[in-house]
Scaffold this active site. Structure first.
Site, short mmCIF file in Angstrom:
data_model
loop_
_atom_site.label_atom_id
_atom_site.label_comp_id
_atom_site.label_asym_id
_atom_site.label_seq_id
_atom_site.Cartn_x
_atom_site.Cartn_y
_atom_site.Cartn_z
N LYS A 1 0.82 -1.21 0.00
CA LYS A 1 0.00 0.00 0.00
C LYS A 1 0.86 1.27 0.00
O LYS A 1 0.62 2.18 -0.79
CB LYS A 1 -0.92 0.03 1.23
N ARG B 1 -9.54 1.44 8.93
CA ARG B 1 -9.21 0.06 9.26
C ARG B 1 -10.34 -0.61 10.03
O ARG B 1 -10.22 -1.78 10.38
CB ARG B 1 -7.96 0.04 10.12
N ARG C 1 11.02 -7.02 5.16
CA ARG C 1 10.93 -5.55 5.05
C ARG C 1 11.98 -4.85 5.90
O ARG C 1 12.18 -5.19 7.06
CB ARG C 1 9.53 -5.11 5.48
N ARG D 1 11.00 -2.80 11.44
CA ARG D 1 9.99 -2.28 12.36
C ARG D 1 9.78 -3.28 13.50
O ARG D 1 9.73 -4.48 13.26
CB ARG D 1 8.66 -2.10 11.62
N ARG E 1 -1.15 -9.09 13.90
CA ARG E 1 -1.56 -8.04 12.95
C ARG E 1 -2.41 -8.63 11.83
O ARG E 1 -3.38 -8.02 11.38
CB ARG E 1 -0.34 -7.32 12.37
P1 AMP Z 1 0.85 0.27 9.29
O1 AMP Z 1 2.13 1.03 9.11
O2 AMP Z 1 -0.25 0.80 8.43
O3 AMP Z 1 1.04 -1.22 9.15
O4 AMP Z 1 0.39 0.53 10.79
C1 AMP Z 1 1.19 0.15 11.89
C2 AMP Z 1 0.37 0.13 13.16
O5 AMP Z 1 -0.17 1.44 13.41
C3 AMP Z 1 -0.85 -0.77 13.13
O6 AMP Z 1 -0.54 -2.12 13.44
C4 AMP Z 1 -1.75 -0.13 14.20
O7 AMP Z 1 -1.29 -0.43 15.50
C5 AMP Z 1 -1.47 1.35 13.96
N1 AMP Z 1 -2.43 1.92 12.96
C6 AMP Z 1 -2.14 2.42 11.73
N2 AMP Z 1 -3.26 2.84 11.10
C7 AMP Z 1 -4.28 2.62 11.97
C8 AMP Z 1 -5.69 2.82 11.90
N3 AMP Z 1 -6.29 3.33 10.81
N4 AMP Z 1 -6.42 2.46 12.98
C9 AMP Z 1 -5.86 1.94 14.09
N5 AMP Z 1 -4.55 1.70 14.20
C10 AMP Z 1 -3.74 2.04 13.16
#
Ligand code: AMP
Length: 223
Positions: free
Chosen positions: A13, A88, A127, A160, A171
């Protein structure tokens, strides 16, 4: 153009959102990146969010919605935006609808990048990220020229915390239970575009561009 890029963790994404953002000169709004920035800076939002992120859980809706609202109201989002990692949950999608209404806009499309579970695991474990420029590499598919070093600025790449094995399964589970219902939600609203993400970055980008170019000019024109 108000786009949502949707898909499981590591579907690509962010990479695709960044490419679209450059083509159409619209901001790439990634809630994960915004939250990580708050965590790095130790802000109150960051301190609260970290508790959830470290465990692979979703940060509470109200906190994330506040963050997104702030960014979509900015001047640079006047001509549109690419949302990545938001919404989400169905409740975040409802909040986004309200926000769009208040701004006099509508979501143009939701691009669902589909990737198999095995591929998700492989991508996440490979990653690596540059701490300086946020460029994303993958040790299997898109390795840096020198292992663990950013091609662009020489910084040492990192993994990460939530990409580590213990958190990844959680996740994926969270995605299946809390986020996947949005596929039906947006399909019902006739906004969902399915794209296969099991391909090279350029091939996925080409497919997305093919869709965007097939839309009427008003779809991609500045607001
Ligand atoms: P990502 O980089 O998009 O994989 O997000 C990393 C982490 O940030 C996720 O596992 C959540 O803990 C938090 N996070 C990111 N976007 C959201 C969202 N829209 N709602 C809730 N938590 C989020």
């Amino acid at each position: 153009m108000q786009l949502i890029l949707f898909g499981p963790p590591a579907a690509g994404k962010s990479t695709q959102a960044e490419l679209i953002s450059k083509v159409y000169d619209i901001p790439h709004v990634a809630t994960g990146d915004l939250l990580r920035q708050d965590v790095r800076e130790g802000t109150p939002i960051g301190r609260e969010a970290k508790k959830y992120m470290d465990r692979g859980l979703l940060v509470p809706d109200d906190l994330v919605v506040r963050l997104v609202r702030e960014h979509l109201k900015r001047r640079d989002a006047m001509n549109g935006f690419v949302l990545d990692g938001f919404p989400r949950t169905v409740s975040q999608a409802a909040a986004l609808n309200g926000l769009m209404k208040a701004l006099g806009r509508e979501i143009s499309a939701v691009i669902d990048i589909e990737v198999s579970d095995e591929e998700v695991l492989r991508r996440i474990s490979g990653r690596r990220i540059c701490p300086t420029c946020d460029k994303i590499y993958n040790v299997y598919y898109n390795p840096p020229q020198v292992p663990d070093i950013c091609d662009d600025d020489g910084s040492k790449l990192y993994q990460r915390d939530d990409d580590r094995e213990a958190v990844v399964e959680r996740r994926i589970e969270v995605y299946d239970v809390q986020t996947k219902p949005l596929i039906a939600y947006y399909r019902r609203r006739d906004l969902l575009i399915d794209i296969s993400g099991d391909k090279a970055i350029d091939a996925v980008h080409a497919e997305i561009m093919c869709f965007l170019k097939s839309m009427p000019e008003s779809f991609t024109a500045p607001f």
